[in-house]
Design a protein around this motif. Structure first.
Motif, mmCIF file in Angstrom:
data_model
loop_
_atom_site.group_PDB
_atom_site.id
_atom_site.type_symbol
_atom_site.label_atom_id
_atom_site.label_comp_id
_atom_site.label_asym_id
_atom_site.label_seq_id
_atom_site.Cartn_x
_atom_site.Cartn_y
_atom_site.Cartn_z
ATOM 1 N N HIS A 100 37.516 -34.438 -4.185
ATOM 2 C CA HIS A 100 37.512 -35.051 -3.509
ATOM 3 C C HIS A 100 38.275 -35.678 -3.587
ATOM 4 N N PHE A 104 43.175 -37.336 -0.809
ATOM 5 C CA PHE A 104 43.116 -38.975 -0.858
ATOM 6 C C PHE A 104 44.512 -39.342 -1.224
ATOM 7 N N PRO A 127 38.726 -46.410 -3.569
ATOM 8 C CA PRO A 127 39.159 -46.139 -2.380
ATOM 9 C C PRO A 127 37.972 -45.821 -2.348
ATOM 10 N N THR A 128 36.734 -46.219 -3.082
ATOM 11 C CA THR A 128 35.208 -45.217 -2.124
ATOM 12 C C THR A 128 34.463 -45.641 -4.127
ATOM 13 N N GLU A 130 32.034 -43.151 -5.209
ATOM 14 C CA GLU A 130 31.328 -41.737 -5.875
ATOM 15 C C GLU A 130 31.809 -41.663 -7.858
ATOM 16 N N ARG A 159 42.399 -48.455 0.737
ATOM 17 C CA ARG A 159 42.923 -47.705 0.946
ATOM 18 C C ARG A 159 44.214 -47.951 1.146
ATOM 19 N N THR A 247 29.812 -42.969 8.839
ATOM 20 C CA THR A 247 29.157 -41.672 8.347
ATOM 21 C C THR A 247 27.987 -41.188 7.071
ATOM 22 N N HIS A 249 26.548 -38.616 4.890
ATOM 23 C CA HIS A 249 26.856 -37.212 4.115
ATOM 24 C C HIS A 249 25.962 -36.797 3.450
ATOM 25 N N ALA A 279 27.904 -44.599 4.846
ATOM 26 C CA ALA A 279 28.492 -45.778 5.322
ATOM 27 C C ALA A 279 28.930 -46.486 6.868
HETATM 28 C C1 87F Z 1 40.647 -42.195 0.029
HETATM 29 C C2 87F Z 1 41.457 -42.145 -1.258
HETATM 30 C C3 87F Z 1 40.656 -41.853 -2.008
HETATM 31 C C4 87F Z 1 37.734 -41.328 2.181
HETATM 32 C C5 87F Z 1 39.817 -42.100 0.076
HETATM 33 O O1 87F Z 1 32.389 -41.990 3.132
HETATM 34 C C6 87F Z 1 39.529 -41.741 -1.979
HETATM 35 C C7 87F Z 1 38.775 -40.841 -0.418
HETATM 36 O O2 87F Z 1 36.099 -40.354 -0.899
HETATM 37 C C8 87F Z 1 37.391 -40.867 -0.287
HETATM 38 N N1 87F Z 1 39.239 -41.820 1.829
HETATM 39 N N2 87F Z 1 37.149 -40.613 0.580
HETATM 40 C C9 87F Z 1 36.012 -40.315 1.573
HETATM 41 C C10 87F Z 1 34.945 -41.073 1.415
HETATM 42 C C11 87F Z 1 33.354 -40.529 1.731
HETATM 43 C C12 87F Z 1 32.316 -41.211 1.421
HETATM 44 N N3 87F Z 1 32.011 -42.351 0.260
HETATM 45 C C13 87F Z 1 31.159 -43.021 0.057
HETATM 46 C C14 87F Z 1 31.802 -41.796 2.574
HETATM 47 C C15 87F Z 1 31.067 -42.935 2.685
HETATM 48 C C16 87F Z 1 30.655 -43.759 1.287
#
Ligand code: 87F
Length: 504
Positions: A100, A104, A127-128, A130, A159, A247, A249, A279
């Protein structure tokens, strides 16, 4: 007669501040500069002294809030609950899901100090979320009775992007809603992915009047931590670039494994949950601006316009200004009573002409002008922002006419945008056609073998100043793929039609 603010007697001087209106750049000639100019002049954005960070002013926030109102009501119907999780996450937890975070990592911003002293350990800014949320999902989910767990939060994320920051479109901090859900079965998760995707389509098409394609992301473009990714994809004809709108997922059980999110099923044995995340962000506002704006500034679809109707008094020299003002006030009152967002511009230090330009710049869908002639004829003049059409409407029909015009504007903006987008779609079969279309800024629909190596190869072969081409999505709405169709890039049998292009 009004003499304006500076009213020291000299006639012609009554109008002040007739400065700095209008656009220096044209949408077709210098799109990038045009966009920056529109978002600033319309008072949506103020630039900030940190690159990639922008001030969102009321004219932007009110649009976002109107979409939020719709989305929150839909979340309620889905029984998704509101949460708020912290902004910070420890390094340990952030790194927990390797797939994941991989790739990133360079974008993650860290807090390393408080005052002058170093923190014991650096703390990441989300950055999100999860990794922020899922340890608690693990704690909260014990039995099948705790499922489904459906949570949503409206928040900011950071980000630290390095490529070309653009207001709304690519900013280092942005606002979004992030939905995170957990189910007992894959079927429930699959169904929700598509339900949410449809909500995103509606936000774009029904609110922002921006046509989008629903589809599935390639293995290369999907969220690496998940099972599969669906998205709505828009297209900006001026730059010939696709842009991911939102998106949805299906995460499968990857995170359940990493974060130990399990439940006891009805038979008493433990199972891993199935998860989704989805999101949409403030980027959506930028896509709308790019789609509808013109050389006079912003053009707002009525459903998201903070002010749908602006009423402007037009007092000629010897007109009865009090009567005109009264007519304007009652017009605004009547329209507001019907639930339409109308406002009155009574400022005396600006001329009517200046006000026309000002509200055109801000993209207000409908302008009502009331002058002496209108007063005498018991009518108002309405002017559409989308096509400039003018009509005189008897005051007796006011509300019905305004409603009909606003609906017509909403529809016209969508139809026009769709025609322009559709005119950019090119169906190609060969590599040569692909390259020609790419150079012509088209949205390419191509038969593809669906192999990751081939997408990598296309990226490599199209690398250049403008950025490489990649898949945007495989649209759910698939044209027929006739027997024996070959992949445009590899010559192997094609498995599907996919959208390709450069993207934001
Ligand atoms: C940047 C830095 C660290 C995108 C990032 O699309 C982690 C990430 O996990 C990262 N940029 N993403 C993916 C995000 C995925 C997802 N998270 C929840 C979504 C919808 C909402």
């Amino acid at each position: 007669m009004s003499t304006g603010k500076g009213g020291g007697g000299k006639k012609k001087k009554e109008v002040k501040k007739e400065t700095k209106l209008g656009m220096a750049y044209k949408k077709d000639e210098n799109f990038g500069e045009w966009f920056s100019e529109v978002v600033v002049n319309s008072e949506m954005i103020e630039y900030y002294d940190i690159s990639g960070c922008y001030i969102l002013r009321p004219w932007a926030m009110e649009i976002y809030d109107l979409m939020k109102e719709f989305f929150d009501a839909e979340l309620k119907k889905m029984k998704v609950k509101p949460y708020y999780f912290p902004l910070f996450v420890t390094e340990n937890v952030l790194q927990k899901e390797k797939d994941h975070i991989e790739g990133f990592a360079p974008e993650v911003a860290w807090v390393t100090k408080s005052g002058k002293s170093d923190l014991d350990a650096p703390i990441a800014i989300r950055p999100t979320s999860e990794t922020v949320m899922y340890p608690y999902f693990s704690k909260w989910i014990r039995s099948h009775r705790d499922l489904p767990l459906k949570c949503n939060q409206w928040c900011n994320v950071v980000r630290w992007e390095f490529s070309n920051p653009t207001p709304f479109i690519r900013s280092r901090e942005f606002l979004w809603q992030e939905g995170h859900t957990a189910f007992a079965t894959k079927e429930e998760a699959d169904e929700e992915v598509l339900h949410v995707l449809e909500l995103y389509r509606r936000i774009y098409e029904e609110f922002l009047a921006v046509p989008v394609s629903k589809g599935r992301k390639s293995e290369m473009e999907k969220f690496a931590g998940g099972l599969y990714t669906t998205s709505v994809e828009a297209f900006i004809p001026n730059t010939g670039r696709g842009i991911q709108g939102a998106t949805s997922h299906c995460l499968g059980q990857n995170f359940a494994k990493m974060f130990d999110i399990t439940f006891e099923n009805e038979k008493g044995s433990r199972e891993m949950v199935w998860q989704n995340s989805w999101a949409y962000t403030t980027r959506s506002v930028g896509v709308m601006v790019m789609t509808h704006g013109d050389d006079k500034g912003l053009v707002l679809p009525p459903r998201v316009a903070p002010i749908q109707v602006i009423v402007i008094p037009v007092p000629y020299k010897d007109a009865d200004t009090t009567a005109i003002k009264g007519a304007c006030e009652s017009t605004v009152y009547t329209i507001n009573q019907s639930g339409i967002r109308a406002d009155l511009d009574t400022r005396e230090n600006y001329s009517p002409g200046w006000k026309y330009s000002h509200w055109e710049m801000k993209g207000v869908p409908l302008r009502i002008e009331i002058g002496p002639k209108d007063l005498a004829n018991k009518q108002v003049r309405m002017v559409r922002r989308d096509n400039g059409a003018k009509v005189d409407i008897p005051v007796t029909n006011l509300v019905e006419e305004v409603k009909a015009l606003l609906d017509g504007i909403q529809e016209n903006l969508f139809n026009t945008a769709k025609e322009k987008r559709d005119a950019c779609i090119e169906v190609i079969k060969t590599w040569d056609e692909f390259i020609t279309s790419l150079n012509n800024k088209k949205l390419i629909l191509a038969p593809w073998c669906d192999e990751e190596e081939v997408e990598k190869d296309v990226k490599a072969r199209t690398k250049g100043e403008l950025g490489a081409a990649k898949t945007l999505c495989t649209p759910f709405d698939q044209p027929e793929l006739s027997e024996g169709t070959l992949c445009f890039a590899s010559g192997k049998p094609a498995k599907k039609w996919s959208y390709w292009g450069r993207s934001y």
